[in-house]
Design a protein around this motif. Structure first.
Motif, PDB file in Angstrom:
ATOM      1  N   MET A   1       0.552  -1.350   0.135  1.00 33.29           N
ATOM      2  CA  MET A   1      -0.154   0.363   0.151  1.00 33.29           C
ATOM      3  C   MET A   1       0.895   1.351   0.013  1.00 33.29           C
ATOM      4  O   MET A   1       1.529   1.735   0.787  1.00 33.29           O
ATOM      5  N   SER A   2       0.752   1.858  -0.870  1.00 34.77           N
ATOM      6  CA  SER A   2       1.724   3.516  -0.704  1.00 34.77           C
ATOM      7  C   SER A   2       1.080   4.403  -0.152  1.00 34.77           C
ATOM      8  O   SER A   2      -0.037   4.087   0.589  1.00 34.77           O
ATOM      9  N   ASN A   3       1.783   5.207   0.242  1.00 31.68           N
ATOM     10  CA  ASN A   3       1.621   6.287   1.149  1.00 31.68           C
ATOM     11  C   ASN A   3       1.085   7.522   0.531  1.00 31.68           C
ATOM     12  O   ASN A   3       0.136   7.102   1.316  1.00 31.68           O
ATOM     13  N   CYS A   8      -0.806  10.164   2.889  1.00 36.11           N
ATOM     14  CA  CYS A   8       0.397  11.109   3.275  1.00 36.11           C
ATOM     15  C   CYS A   8       0.887  11.201   1.460  1.00 36.11           C
ATOM     16  O   CYS A   8       0.675  10.543   0.885  1.00 36.11           O
ATOM     17  N   LEU A   9       1.548  12.347   1.758  1.00 42.12           N
ATOM     18  CA  LEU A   9       2.253  12.886   0.608  1.00 42.12           C
ATOM     19  C   LEU A   9       3.708  13.597   0.715  1.00 42.12           C
ATOM     20  O   LEU A   9       4.237  13.980   2.050  1.00 42.12           O
ATOM     21  N   LEU A  10       4.633  12.993   0.235  1.00 41.75           N
ATOM     22  CA  LEU A  10       5.570  13.459   0.324  1.00 41.75           C
ATOM     23  C   LEU A  10       6.306  14.815   0.137  1.00 41.75           C
ATOM     24  O   LEU A  10       5.843  15.136  -1.727  1.00 41.75           O
ATOM     25  N   VAL A  41      -0.066   1.766  11.632  1.00 45.15           N
ATOM     26  CA  VAL A  41       0.282   3.566  11.385  1.00 45.15           C
ATOM     27  C   VAL A  41       1.288   3.995  12.216  1.00 45.15           C
ATOM     28  O   VAL A  41       1.296   3.452  13.310  1.00 45.15           O
ATOM     29  N   LEU A  42       2.732   4.478  11.716  1.00 44.33           N
ATOM     30  CA  LEU A  42       3.143   5.007  12.324  1.00 44.33           C
ATOM     31  C   LEU A  42       2.905   5.939  12.394  1.00 44.33           C
ATOM     32  O   LEU A  42       3.103   6.439  11.387  1.00 44.33           O
ATOM     33  N   VAL A  43       3.539   6.578  13.530  1.00 40.77           N
ATOM     34  CA  VAL A  43       2.991   8.437  13.267  1.00 40.77           C
ATOM     35  C   VAL A  43       4.414   9.320  14.379  1.00 40.77           C
ATOM     36  O   VAL A  43       5.132   8.463  15.106  1.00 40.77           O
ATOM     37  N   LEU A  44       5.326   9.974  13.472  1.00 41.22           N
ATOM     38  CA  LEU A  44       6.068  11.024  14.699  1.00 41.22           C
ATOM     39  C   LEU A  44       5.271  12.309  15.316  1.00 41.22           C
ATOM     40  O   LEU A  44       4.904  12.932  14.576  1.00 41.22           O
ATOM     41  N   GLY A  45       5.654  12.621  16.665  1.00 43.44           N
ATOM     42  CA  GLY A  45       5.571  13.519  16.760  1.00 43.44           C
ATOM     43  C   GLY A  45       6.770  14.377  18.414  1.00 43.44           C
ATOM     44  O   GLY A  45       7.747  13.771  18.551  1.00 43.44           O
ATOM     45  N   SER A  46       5.752  15.110  19.160  1.00 45.57           N
ATOM     46  CA  SER A  46       6.344  15.750  19.798  1.00 45.57           C
ATOM     47  C   SER A  46       5.462  15.079  21.061  1.00 45.57           C
ATOM     48  O   SER A  46       4.522  14.429  21.033  1.00 45.57           O
ATOM     49  N   PRO A  47       6.451  14.764  22.477  1.00 48.13           N
ATOM     50  CA  PRO A  47       6.021  14.589  23.537  1.00 48.13           C
ATOM     51  C   PRO A  47       3.624  15.648  23.631  1.00 48.13           C
ATOM     52  O   PRO A  47       3.350  14.147  24.358  1.00 48.13           O
TER      53      PRO A  47
END
Length: 70
Positions: A1-3, A8-10, A41-47
């Motif tokens: 499955m693509s982004n 999501c968009l690059l 799904v993985l996400v990146l964020g702040s605390p």
């Protein structure tokens, strides 16, 4: 499955992350990775984002490095 099918968009390089095995540079924020085992799904964020993502089923917050706010 693509982004793209995941919504999501690059759009290029957004910044650089200092490794978590080094001391946190002054003025940076921790970058936290969280995983949702239901959606895979993985996400990146702040605390500061952890509570919001946890309410959506994301677990296992891990500091992966440090970055300056953009």
């Amino acid at each position: 499955m693509s982004n793209e099918t995941q919504g999501c968009l690059l759009d290029g390089i957004e910044g650089y992350v200092y490794p978590s095995n080094q001391s946190q540079p002054a003025g940076t924020l921790a970058v936290v990775r969280m995983f949702n085992p239901t959606t895979l799904v993985l996400v990146l964020g702040s605390p500061a984002d952890q509570a919001t993502y946890a309410a959506q089923g994301f677990t296992n917050p891990t500091v992966i490095g440090y970055a300056y706010a953009n």
